[in-house]
Design a protein around this motif. Sequence first.
Motif, PDB file in Angstrom:
ATOM      1  N   HIS A  84       0.799  -1.224   0.000  1.00 33.56           N
ATOM      2  CA  HIS A  84       0.000   0.000   0.000  1.00 33.56           C
ATOM      3  C   HIS A  84       0.837   1.282   0.000  1.00 33.56           C
ATOM      4  N   GLN A  85       1.814   1.389   0.931  1.00 32.75           N
ATOM      5  CA  GLN A  85       2.584   2.629   1.073  1.00 32.75           C
ATOM      6  C   GLN A  85       3.356   2.966  -0.201  1.00 32.75           C
ATOM      7  N   ASN A  86       3.982   1.966  -0.789  1.00 34.74           N
ATOM      8  CA  ASN A  86       4.735   2.202  -2.023  1.00 34.74           C
ATOM      9  C   ASN A  86       3.807   2.588  -3.166  1.00 34.74           C
ATOM     10  N   ALA A  87       2.630   1.971  -3.188  1.00 29.38           N
ATOM     11  CA  ALA A  87       1.684   2.274  -4.258  1.00 29.38           C
ATOM     12  C   ALA A  87       1.224   3.730  -4.148  1.00 29.38           C
ATOM     13  N   VAL A  88       0.934   4.167  -2.925  1.00 31.42           N
ATOM     14  CA  VAL A  88       0.515   5.566  -2.743  1.00 31.42           C
ATOM     15  C   VAL A  88       1.652   6.491  -3.167  1.00 31.42           C
ATOM     16  N   LEU A  89       2.878   6.167  -2.748  1.00 30.16           N
ATOM     17  CA  LEU A  89       4.015   7.020  -3.108  1.00 30.16           C
ATOM     18  C   LEU A  89       4.176   7.109  -4.622  1.00 30.16           C
ATOM     19  N   ALA A  90       4.061   5.952  -5.293  1.00 31.02           N
ATOM     20  CA  ALA A  90       4.199   5.943  -6.755  1.00 31.02           C
ATOM     21  C   ALA A  90       3.195   6.896  -7.380  1.00 31.02           C
ATOM     22  N   GLY A  91       1.955   6.823  -6.905  1.00 29.04           N
ATOM     23  CA  GLY A  91       0.905   7.689  -7.436  1.00 29.04           C
ATOM     24  C   GLY A  91       1.203   9.158  -7.172  1.00 29.04           C
ATOM     25  N   LEU A  92       1.640   9.464  -5.940  1.00 32.14           N
ATOM     26  CA  LEU A  92       1.899  10.864  -5.587  1.00 32.14           C
ATOM     27  C   LEU A  92       3.049  11.424  -6.413  1.00 32.14           C
ATOM     28  N   MET A  93       4.108  10.623  -6.587  1.00 29.33           N
ATOM     29  CA  MET A  93       5.275  11.101  -7.333  1.00 29.33           C
ATOM     30  C   MET A  93       4.932  11.296  -8.815  1.00 29.33           C
ATOM     31  N   GLU A  94       4.060  10.413  -9.316  1.00 36.40           N
ATOM     32  CA  GLU A  94       3.618  10.553 -10.702  1.00 36.40           C
ATOM     33  C   GLU A  94       2.774  11.823 -10.857  1.00 36.40           C
ATOM     34  N   ASN A 103      12.566  14.657  -1.880  1.00 37.84           N
ATOM     35  CA  ASN A 103      13.956  14.587  -1.412  1.00 37.84           C
ATOM     36  C   ASN A 103      14.152  13.627  -0.249  1.00 37.84           C
ATOM     37  N   PHE A 104      13.075  13.030   0.194  1.00 37.65           N
ATOM     38  CA  PHE A 104      13.193  11.984   1.228  1.00 37.65           C
ATOM     39  C   PHE A 104      13.377  10.665   0.486  1.00 37.65           C
ATOM     40  N   HIS A 105      14.609  10.142   0.541  1.00 38.32           N
ATOM     41  CA  HIS A 105      14.908   8.997  -0.332  1.00 38.32           C
ATOM     42  C   HIS A 105      14.738   7.640   0.342  1.00 38.32           C
ATOM     43  N   GLU A 106      14.253   7.628   1.561  1.00 38.86           N
ATOM     44  CA  GLU A 106      14.264   6.353   2.283  1.00 38.86           C
ATOM     45  C   GLU A 106      13.366   5.301   1.640  1.00 38.86           C
ATOM     46  N   VAL A 107      13.771   4.043   1.873  1.00 41.66           N
ATOM     47  CA  VAL A 107      13.074   2.922   1.258  1.00 41.66           C
ATOM     48  C   VAL A 107      11.950   2.414   2.166  1.00 41.66           C
ATOM     49  N   ASN A 108      12.184   2.452   3.474  1.00 42.12           N
ATOM     50  CA  ASN A 108      11.132   2.042   4.410  1.00 42.12           C
ATOM     51  C   ASN A 108      10.139   3.172   4.538  1.00 42.12           C
ATOM     52  N   LEU A 109       8.951   2.937   4.018  1.00 45.44           N
ATOM     53  CA  LEU A 109       7.990   4.030   3.964  1.00 45.44           C
ATOM     54  C   LEU A 109       6.964   3.937   5.068  1.00 45.44           C
ATOM     55  N   PHE A 110       6.705   5.062   5.678  1.00 47.79           N
ATOM     56  CA  PHE A 110       5.576   5.148   6.593  1.00 47.79           C
ATOM     57  C   PHE A 110       5.035   6.553   6.412  1.00 47.79           C
ATOM     58  N   LEU A 111       4.228   6.700   5.362  1.00 43.95           N
ATOM     59  CA  LEU A 111       3.855   8.029   4.894  1.00 43.95           C
ATOM     60  C   LEU A 111       3.232   8.902   5.977  1.00 43.95           C
ATOM     61  N   ARG A 112       2.349   8.302   6.776  1.00 41.23           N
ATOM     62  CA  ARG A 112       1.631   9.179   7.709  1.00 41.23           C
ATOM     63  C   ARG A 112       2.535   9.725   8.807  1.00 41.23           C
ATOM     64  N   GLY A 113       3.704   9.108   8.972  1.00 45.46           N
ATOM     65  CA  GLY A 113       4.665   9.665   9.921  1.00 45.46           C
ATOM     66  C   GLY A 113       5.675  10.575   9.243  1.00 45.46           C
TER      67      GLY A 113
END
Length: 319
Positions: free
Chosen positions: A80-90, A178-188
């Motif tokens: 889920h978190q990566n999918a949301v990030l992909a969408g936001l970055m796109e 610019n936050f390049h981390e791989v472990n995602l926890f978007l709401r934090g």
Amino acid sequence: MKPVLYIVIPCYNEQEVLPITSVQFEEKVHSLIEKGKISDKSKVLFVNDGSKDKTWNIIKDLSERSDVFEGICLSRNRGHQNAVLAGLMEAKDLCDITISIDCDGQDDINAMDEMVDKYLEGYEVVYGVRSKRDTDTFFKRFTAESFYKIMNFMGAEVVFNHADYRLISKRVLQEFANFHEVNLFLRGMIPLVGFKSTSVYYERHERLAGQSHYPLSKMLSLAFDGITSLSVKPIRFITGFGVLVALLSFIGVLYSLISKLFGHTVDGWASMTCILCFVSGVQLISLGVIGEYVGKIYLETKQRPRFIIAERTYQEKNS
Ligand code: UDP
Ligand code: MG
């Protein structure tokens, strides 16, 4: 100029619910356009997170049927978190504001009006917060609320009862890139970016169709990821515990020496106890100290921006 809104929606095996909710999202976009709040170039962007069912076909059909729908398909399931990030970055280069929301109809889409209003008032991030959880089972409610409490206790600051339903402006997304981390926890992580933020409240509904992909095990692993990627507090606990054990050990050493002096002991007992107490205290403190350094290295490796400038009284050179 009215802002262009992209609604970003992660989808994983959602063929049952997508035909129902996609219509609601489409209507929402149209109604926001009619009310004059957003530009008529606004869209719904689906992110297919490596679904194994017909989800991607449904998304492709939708995008052919209407200009409002667009979709991207990840090469495999990334969560889920990566999918949301992909969408936001796109979306960040195509729009002025994004709203991320799940595709199961649990989050009230009517809160979007208020979110956009808040943006127009000047807020850059608007968190959607669940006002009550009546529709969740007692177990889900209990585990979810404990989740937020434990997270905050462990030093990962999160907005209570806020999941990933939020409005983020293009500006914040550009800084967030610019936050390049791989472990995602978007709401934090989004709160770390800063800027003016606020919350809107809504009631959470039941899933319209299909099944939850967040069983307890995934929720625990999300909490664990959240804590370990935002906070080094667990390491501090080890250090604290080490100091406590060292203190107790000190008392243990005194006790064994006194017992030895009064002759209540067998040979070798006092020396053994002293060594045991001493070594266990030293060991835990050492682990804690090493942990502090590991924690520092960990935070360094993330290479997060050290600061973000929100405003200047003068024009930037290259802009
Ligand atoms: N989701 C995803 N990838 C996954 C799991 C879930 O993109 O690996 C999506 C899912 O399609 C939904 C959202 O994330 O839109 C939240 O999932 P779900 O509703 O199952 O979680 P719950 O609301 O029960 O916590
Ligand atoms: Mg859900």
